[in-house]
Design a protein around this motif. Sequence first.
Motif, short mmCIF file in Angstrom:
data_model
loop_
_atom_site.label_atom_id
_atom_site.label_comp_id
_atom_site.label_asym_id
_atom_site.label_seq_id
_atom_site.Cartn_x
_atom_site.Cartn_y
_atom_site.Cartn_z
N ILE A 1 0.81 -1.20 0.00
CA ILE A 1 0.00 0.00 0.00
C ILE A 1 0.85 1.26 0.00
CG2 ILE A 1 -0.41 0.57 2.44
CD1 ILE A 1 -3.13 -0.25 -0.11
N PRO B 1 -3.32 5.14 3.30
CA PRO B 1 -4.06 6.00 2.37
C PRO B 1 -4.97 6.97 3.12
CG PRO B 1 -4.23 3.69 1.73
CD PRO B 1 -3.61 3.71 3.09
N SER C 1 -3.68 -5.04 3.94
CA SER C 1 -4.69 -4.00 4.24
C SER C 1 -4.09 -3.01 5.21
CB SER C 1 -5.93 -4.65 4.85
OG SER C 1 -6.71 -3.67 5.51
N ALA C 2 -4.35 -1.74 4.98
CA ALA C 2 -3.85 -0.71 5.91
C ALA C 2 -4.74 -0.63 7.15
CB ALA C 2 -3.76 0.64 5.22
N ARG C 3 -5.72 -1.51 7.25
CA ARG C 3 -6.53 -1.70 8.45
C ARG C 3 -7.23 -0.42 8.91
NH1 ARG C 3 -5.97 -6.59 9.50
NH2 ARG C 3 -7.12 -6.54 11.47
N GLN C 4 -7.86 0.22 7.94
CA GLN C 4 -8.64 1.41 8.28
C GLN C 4 -10.12 1.24 7.98
OE1 GLN C 4 -6.18 5.29 7.60
NE2 GLN C 4 -6.19 4.21 5.66
N CYS C 5 -10.44 0.37 7.02
CA CYS C 5 -11.83 0.27 6.54
C CYS C 5 -12.35 -1.14 6.81
CB CYS C 5 -11.91 0.54 5.05
SG CYS C 5 -10.93 1.96 4.54
N CYS D 1 -12.48 -3.87 4.10
CA CYS D 1 -11.14 -4.32 3.69
C CYS D 1 -10.55 -5.24 4.75
CB CYS D 1 -10.26 -3.10 3.46
SG CYS D 1 -8.60 -3.46 2.86
N GLY E 1 -13.69 0.43 0.09
CA GLY E 1 -12.60 0.93 0.92
C GLY E 1 -12.26 2.37 0.58
N ALA E 2 -11.41 2.97 1.40
CA ALA E 2 -10.99 4.35 1.13
C ALA E 2 -10.00 4.39 -0.03
CB ALA E 2 -10.35 4.95 2.38
N CYS E 3 -9.39 3.27 -0.34
CA CYS E 3 -8.52 3.21 -1.52
C CYS E 3 -8.95 2.01 -2.35
CB CYS E 3 -7.05 3.12 -1.09
SG CYS E 3 -6.55 1.49 -0.51
N HIS F 1 -7.49 -0.83 -2.80
CA HIS F 1 -6.91 -2.13 -2.44
C HIS F 1 -7.96 -3.26 -2.52
CE1 HIS F 1 -3.99 -4.79 -0.68
NE2 HIS F 1 -4.79 -5.08 0.32
N PRO F 2 -9.15 -3.09 -1.92
CA PRO F 2 -10.12 -4.18 -2.02
C PRO F 2 -10.60 -4.43 -3.45
CG PRO F 2 -10.82 -2.56 -0.37
CD PRO F 2 -9.66 -1.97 -1.11
#
Length: 415
Positions: free
Chosen positions: A159, A177, A328-332, A335, A373-375, A377-378
């Motif tokens: 990411i 992100p 995953s950046a583990r924010q959403c 995701c 997701g916010a980006c 990635h998913p």
Amino acid sequence: MAPAATADRLLAGPQFSAGAESFAEHRARLGPLPIADARNGLIDTIERSGLLGRGGAGFPVGRKWRSVGARSGGRAAVVANGAEGEPRSAKDRSLMTLRPHLVIDGAILAAAAVGADDVVLYVGMEHRAAVDALVRAVAERPLGGGPPLRIVEAPMGYIAGESSAMVHYLEARDARPMAVPPRPHERGLGGRPTLIQNVESLAAAALIARHGDEWFRATGRDLTPGTALVTVTGPVAGTGVREIEYGTTLRELVDAAGGLTAATDAVLLGGYFGGWAATEGRWDEPLDPASLSSRGLGFGCGMVAFLPADACGVWATSRIMEYMAGESARQCGPCIFGLGAISGALRRLATGAHHDGDLADVTRWAGQIAGRGACHHPDGAAGLLQSGLRVFADEFALHERTHGCSRPTAAARRV
Ligand code: SF4
């Protein structure tokens, strides 16, 4: 004329075994940097060339430069993206290692064209040879040839190369992100319009600035001109990074790489943001973003990873999804939990430890997580998964039915 399977432009110059091309060699081969022209009309030339971004999304480079230039007021920033977090791709790190001055030329020319006074070379910290080559190359450059160049080592992880994560990292040392908009080209580093451009795209722009748009269009295809770097892996004699004309077929690429060393019936095209394709019936189809997209596939980062015929597609897909879930950046929520649940169910299907309904759940989830997701990635993970479910449908059904696998699992680790 048919495209050539190899056409060195970006990789022209000294033998690879000689290592990084020095500034003296680079200058003798390509001449001085056309910096005055860059301030006057280079964006027009890049637009006419039809150069598409080589980082994965394939966005027109000229349009991106024009958008930043229109907002710049002489205080924009340029980030050369050499994070290359895609695990099996090696094309950006190879280019930075072997032709660092071409990448730097592209960044300096982009800065002149869009009106930037800050240039960052953002390089994956794990790509040590590339970092070292760029550090040496920056030290070799004469002073006064453009804005100061900063090398920033990008943290490891898929990411870290996402554009808003990159800006966040450069500002706050946190490579997660950010919710967008504004996009970096509107408000990025220090609130300034920021051009984020993959290093291969910048290197191609540096050649176009010297040789012109017609020269660039003399290779490749009408909609997708030029050459591109690809990373070839799997049962092929000459694995590694190669430069091809857009439109080269899979067969021509394999022939140029010395042929197959074992049978293969599936290939991962475009990397983990791309998708699986059956090789049957595809050997003569062209490799370029427009052609692949018309068939529901993507050129992405240029990865061409063949799966040996004795490897299991369920295992290979499971391993990639496990990786994607871990990145995953583990924010959403969708995701973190969606990719986690998919990865768990795929692992059970691969090992034969699945529950009733796992395959149906995975198939349903594959259609639900994109855009959540916010980006992106998913979205990439969902596309990869859907392609795996389609291409390896028989193997998934066999695993579900028999709790077993007809192929050696170890070979899946090659992808
Ligand atoms: S979608 Fe995933 S990777 Fe992207 S910001 Fe949200 S948690 Fe992070």
